[in-house]
Design an enzyme around this catalytic site. Structure first.
Site, PDB file in Angstrom:
ATOM      1  N   ASP A  36       1.060  -1.310  -0.177  1.00 50.80           N
ATOM      2  CA  ASP A  36       0.035   0.015   0.018  1.00 50.80           C
ATOM      3  C   ASP A  36       0.986   1.361   0.133  1.00 50.80           C
ATOM      4  OD1 ASP A  36      -2.598   1.508   0.630  1.00 50.80           O
ATOM      5  OD2 ASP A  36      -1.745   1.740   2.398  1.00 50.80           O
ATOM      6  N   ASP A  86      -0.044   5.213   0.899  1.00 47.02           N
ATOM      7  CA  ASP A  86      -0.288   5.998   1.878  1.00 47.02           C
ATOM      8  C   ASP A  86      -0.449   5.515   3.392  1.00 47.02           C
ATOM      9  OD1 ASP A  86      -0.864   8.527   0.282  1.00 47.02           O
ATOM     10  OD2 ASP A  86      -2.517   7.657  -0.216  1.00 47.02           O
ATOM     11  N   GLU A 101     -17.581   4.598   4.501  1.00 45.38           N
ATOM     12  CA  GLU A 101     -16.414   3.548   4.033  1.00 45.38           C
ATOM     13  C   GLU A 101     -16.136   2.828   5.243  1.00 45.38           C
ATOM     14  OE1 GLU A 101     -11.968   3.468   2.062  1.00 45.38           O
ATOM     15  OE2 GLU A 101     -12.854   5.572   2.824  1.00 45.38           O
ATOM     16  N   SER A 114      -2.724   1.449  -4.832  1.00 44.64           N
ATOM     17  CA  SER A 114      -3.349   2.632  -4.080  1.00 44.64           C
ATOM     18  C   SER A 114      -4.915   2.847  -4.797  1.00 44.64           C
ATOM     19  CB  SER A 114      -2.374   3.832  -4.276  1.00 44.64           C
ATOM     20  OG  SER A 114      -3.116   4.983  -3.981  1.00 44.64           O
ATOM     21  N   ALA A 115      -5.667   3.407  -3.981  1.00 41.54           N
ATOM     22  CA  ALA A 115      -7.064   3.737  -4.503  1.00 41.54           C
ATOM     23  C   ALA A 115      -6.965   5.206  -4.979  1.00 41.54           C
ATOM     24  CB  ALA A 115      -7.834   3.520  -3.465  1.00 41.54           C
ATOM     25  N   LYS A 118      -8.934  -2.744  -4.710  1.00 37.47           N
ATOM     26  CA  LYS A 118      -7.414  -2.550  -4.946  1.00 37.47           C
ATOM     27  C   LYS A 118      -6.581  -3.816  -4.861  1.00 37.47           C
ATOM     28  CE  LYS A 118      -5.714  -0.479  -0.748  1.00 37.47           C
ATOM     29  NZ  LYS A 118      -4.809   0.611  -0.093  1.00 37.47           N
ATOM     30  N   ASP A 133      -1.108  -0.844   5.909  1.00 37.91           N
ATOM     31  CA  ASP A 133      -1.701  -0.118   7.309  1.00 37.91           C
ATOM     32  C   ASP A 133      -3.197  -0.265   7.723  1.00 37.91           C
ATOM     33  OD1 ASP A 133      -2.492   1.692   5.354  1.00 37.91           O
ATOM     34  OD2 ASP A 133      -2.649   3.171   6.821  1.00 37.91           O
TER      35      ASP A 133
END
Length: 321
Positions: free
Chosen positions: A57, A59, A101, A169-170, A219, A258
């Protein structure tokens, strides 16, 4: 399951990250089942580097969660269109959809549709609001975003051994590439980015997006057709070309994330052995049990990447235990 905590004390507060470089990293490391982890390490070592790939991932995983005591920005959150009206509209969408979300009461099928809706509206606003590539470069230049210490060394180590890295990554691939360009100042020939990619006209104005939308709930390796080599977008065409089939043949995985949901990044890949590494950056007390049950290794308090570099070195070592 027996849980071993490799820390004499772990700080509930997040002020510790500013002192990480001078402290024993084992204080910030948790391994839920050391024997299971050791077995996985042995299996990957026996198969060799040619069977290994890294899935990460972006971020909060490759990038730091806190920077000088302040919350670092995400690759999506740092973007300023240069049009306050449209920046405000995107922020309003965030405030509406973001709680949904992470809502435990919204069914997954409905949540997936909501995420598709959110991403679609956001991308539409970026086009309608006249986003330019110059605005992306300026946004990155002004952003509070930085890579974890050790990330560049990790990339270099993997590149030297021709081990592919898939960054999922989205967010927006163009922004991630610009962050790498400005913060690292070099390309890596073994890195592919699986993310939403923009199409600009000859004047640098955003006109569309390529392919299907990648959002926070899809993702994974099913989105590999969206992957693009990093070095090609840095103007460097001399490098290995890891096509999707060859990547899928690398059936041993080191996964870095994360969020527990990042474990789904390897969905669609028929892996033989996977070592999962989780970075628990915040709200440690409430999330620790879930993370140590989900990941093979958990790093606390916005830890640097040095222990991951050491782990990869061990995975690639041919020396006997």
């Amino acid at each position: 399951m027996c849980v071993y905590v490799y820390c004499r004390v772990w700080n509930r507060c997040c002020s510790a990250q500013n002192k990480m470089e001078n402290q024993d990293l084992s204080k910030f490391t948790i391994k839920g089942d050391p024997q299971s982890l050791q077995n996985k390490i042995s299996q990957i070592r026996m198969a060799g580097p040619s069977k290994l790939q890294v899935i990460a991932d972006f971020d909060g995983t490759l990038t730091r969660y806190f920077i000088n005591g302040s919350r670092g920005q995400s690759s999506h959150g740092l973007l300023q269109q240069g049009n306050p009206e449209y920046d405000a509209k995107r922020q309003a969408l965030y405030e509406y959809y973001h709680p949904l979300e992470f809502s435990p009461t919204v069914p997954l099928e409905e949540k997936t549709k909501l995420m598709e809706e959110w991403w679609g509206k956001t991308h539409g606003l970026l086009i309608e609001g006249g986003l330019t590539y110059d605005a992306i470069k300026k946004s990155v230049s002004n952003a509070l975003i930085a890579f974890r210490d050790g990330v560049v060394k990790l990339f270099e180590f993997l590149e030297e051994r021709d081990i592919p890295v898939l960054i999922f990554s989205a967010g927006l691939a163009d922004i991630i590439e610009e962050v790498l360009r400005q913060k690292v100042h070099k390309s890596f020939k073994n890195i592919k980015i699986v993310s939403n990619r923009m199409v600009f006209d000859k004047d640098g104005h955003l006109v569309s997006f390529k392919g299907k939308t990648i959002h926070s709930l899809n993702k994974n390796e099913h989105a590999l057709d969206m992957a693009a080599p990093l070095h090609e977008h840095f103007g460097d065409t001399d490098g290995p070309n890891y096509d999707n089939a060859s990547v899928k043949n690398r059936t041993n995985v080191l996964l870095l994330g994360d969020h527990i949901g990042d474990l789904g990044m390897s969905d669609g890949l028929k892996y033989e052995t996977r070592i999962s590494v989780g970075f628990l950056n915040d709200n440690i007390e409430n999330n620790l049990d879930n993370y140590r049950n989900a990941f093979d290794i958990v790093y606390l308090n916005d830890a640097p990447m040095w222990e991951v570099v050491e782990l990869v070195s061990q995975l690639c070592s041919n020396e006997a235990q």
